[in-house]
Design an enzyme around this catalytic site. Sequence first.
Site, PDB file in Angstrom:
ATOM      1  N   LYS A  13     102.226  -6.924   8.261  1.00 39.56           N
ATOM      2  CA  LYS A  13     101.431  -8.038   7.715  1.00 39.56           C
ATOM      3  C   LYS A  13     102.243  -9.343   7.720  1.00 39.56           C
ATOM      4  CE  LYS A  13     100.514  -6.143   3.669  1.00 39.56           C
ATOM      5  NZ  LYS A  13     101.117  -4.794   3.736  1.00 39.56           N
ATOM      6  N   ARG A  88      95.501  -6.545  -3.735  1.00 41.75           N
ATOM      7  CA  ARG A  88      95.897  -5.149  -3.511  1.00 41.75           C
ATOM      8  C   ARG A  88      95.094  -4.198  -4.382  1.00 41.75           C
ATOM      9  NH1 ARG A  88     101.602  -6.414  -1.728  1.00 41.75           N
ATOM     10  NH2 ARG A  88     102.482  -4.525  -0.920  1.00 41.75           N
ATOM     11  N   ARG A 127     113.842  -1.483   8.293  1.00 44.41           N
ATOM     12  CA  ARG A 127     113.570  -2.911   8.058  1.00 44.41           C
ATOM     13  C   ARG A 127     114.778  -3.585   7.402  1.00 44.41           C
ATOM     14  NH1 ARG A 127     107.966  -4.552   5.310  1.00 44.41           N
ATOM     15  NH2 ARG A 127     108.587  -3.141   3.642  1.00 44.41           N
ATOM     16  N   ARG A 160     115.636  -4.309   1.593  1.00 40.64           N
ATOM     17  CA  ARG A 160     114.862  -4.507   0.372  1.00 40.64           C
ATOM     18  C   ARG A 160     115.059  -3.310  -0.550  1.00 40.64           C
ATOM     19  NH1 ARG A 160     108.771  -6.170   1.805  1.00 40.64           N
ATOM     20  NH2 ARG A 160     108.507  -4.722   0.087  1.00 40.64           N
ATOM     21  N   ARG A 172     104.818   4.130  -2.613  1.00 42.38           N
ATOM     22  CA  ARG A 172     104.074   2.894  -2.344  1.00 42.38           C
ATOM     23  C   ARG A 172     102.903   3.171  -1.403  1.00 42.38           C
ATOM     24  NH1 ARG A 172     108.933   0.216  -0.273  1.00 42.38           N
ATOM     25  NH2 ARG A 172     107.709  -1.559   0.421  1.00 42.38           N
TER      26      ARG A 172
HETATM   27  P1  AMP Z   1     105.387  -6.509  -0.365  1.00 43.94           P
HETATM   28  O1  AMP Z   1     106.534  -7.384   0.038  1.00 43.94           O
HETATM   29  O2  AMP Z   1     104.045  -7.134  -0.078  1.00 43.94           O
HETATM   30  O3  AMP Z   1     105.503  -5.113   0.162  1.00 43.94           O
HETATM   31  O4  AMP Z   1     105.452  -6.402  -1.970  1.00 43.94           O
HETATM   32  C1  AMP Z   1     106.590  -5.830  -2.621  1.00 43.94           C
HETATM   33  C2  AMP Z   1     106.195  -5.327  -3.997  1.00 43.94           C
HETATM   34  O5  AMP Z   1     105.732  -6.419  -4.809  1.00 43.94           O
HETATM   35  C3  AMP Z   1     105.044  -4.318  -4.013  1.00 43.94           C
HETATM   36  O6  AMP Z   1     105.480  -2.995  -3.749  1.00 43.94           O
HETATM   37  C4  AMP Z   1     104.525  -4.483  -5.434  1.00 43.94           C
HETATM   38  O7  AMP Z   1     105.370  -3.843  -6.369  1.00 43.94           O
HETATM   39  C5  AMP Z   1     104.668  -5.989  -5.649  1.00 43.94           C
HETATM   40  N1  AMP Z   1     103.433  -6.685  -5.236  1.00 43.94           N
HETATM   41  C6  AMP Z   1     103.269  -7.508  -4.161  1.00 43.94           C
HETATM   42  N2  AMP Z   1     102.006  -7.954  -4.093  1.00 43.94           N
HETATM   43  C7  AMP Z   1     101.351  -7.412  -5.142  1.00 43.94           C
HETATM   44  C8  AMP Z   1      99.997  -7.458  -5.605  1.00 43.94           C
HETATM   45  N3  AMP Z   1      99.058  -8.164  -4.948  1.00 43.94           N
HETATM   46  N4  AMP Z   1      99.689  -6.766  -6.724  1.00 43.94           N
HETATM   47  C9  AMP Z   1     100.614  -6.067  -7.404  1.00 43.94           C
HETATM   48  N5  AMP Z   1     101.890  -5.938  -7.005  1.00 43.94           N
HETATM   49  C10 AMP Z   1     102.266  -6.606  -5.885  1.00 43.94           C
END
Ligand code: AMP
Length: 219
Positions: A13, A88, A127, A160, A172
Site C-alpha cells: 500500500k 481499518r 522489509r 519496524r 496483524r
Molecule cells: P501500518 O504502517 O499501516 O502497517 O500501521 C502500523 C500499525 O499502526 C498497525 O499495525 C496498527 O497498530 C496501527 N495503525 C495504523 N493505522 C491504523 C488504523 N487505521 N487503525 C488502528 N490502528 C492503526
Amino acid sequence: MIIIMLGAQGTGKGTVAGILNKRNGWVQLSTGDIFRENIAKGTELGVEADKYISKGCLVPDEITISMVEKRLEDLKDEKGIILDGFPRTLEQARRLDQILESKGQKIDWVINLETPRDEIIERMLNRRVCSQCKATYNLILHPPKVEGICDNCGAELIIRADDSNADSIKKRLEIYDTQTKPLIDFYNEKGIVIVEEISQRINRLAEEACDDFMQRIQK
Ligand code: AMP
C-alpha cells in the site's frame, strides 16, 4: 480526488501510494507513519499508540479517527489525498464518510491490493524502512544500494518493531481478516473498488498496478 488504499499489511500500500504521489502530486496520509513519528518523538499520542502497536493490535478507533480528522483538515486544499492504512475498521469507514460528507467531499476510489499470503509474510520479514525519510526497501525485491543505508537520504535503515517476528506478523494478518477485510464489501456496495494484484510470482509489481489503476480511472 480521495483514494483509499486497502489490502493486508505487506501488500505494498505504501509503495503504491508513494508512486501515485510522485506521478500525480497526491498527498499520502499514512496513519502508521503518523503513529511511528509520534512514538519516535515521545508525544502523548505516540505513548498511547505504542501500547497497541507494539502488541500488533489496532489503535482504538476514537484515537485514530480524531487524528485523521485533524490531518484531513490540514490537507483540505490538496488536489488529491491517498489514505494509506485508514480506514481499518467499519467504524472508521462510517465515520470517514460522515467527516467527508460534512465537507461536501467523498471517496472517489478504493484500491484493493491483493497478494498471496506466503509472499506477504516473506515481504514483511524482509522489509526495511528508512529511519528518516520512511522510504521502504525489501532485502530481496528492492535492496538498498549500500547495505543498511537509505538510497534517498543516506540515513540508517531499520526493521519496524512490529515486523520483527513472525508471530506479530501473523497476529496483524488475523486482525486484517476479521476487522479490515469487511471494508471490501462496504466499498463494493458503493461501486468504487478497483482490485490490483501485486505478486512477484506473476511478476506484477507496484508500478504496473499503478499504470493499470490510472488507466481504469481515466476511462
Ligand atoms: P501500518 O504502517 O499501516 O502497517 O500501521 C502500523 C500499525 O499502526 C498497525 O499495525 C496498527 O497498530 C496501527 N495503525 C495504523 N493505522 C491504523 C488504523 N487505521 N487503525 C488502528 N490502528 C492503526
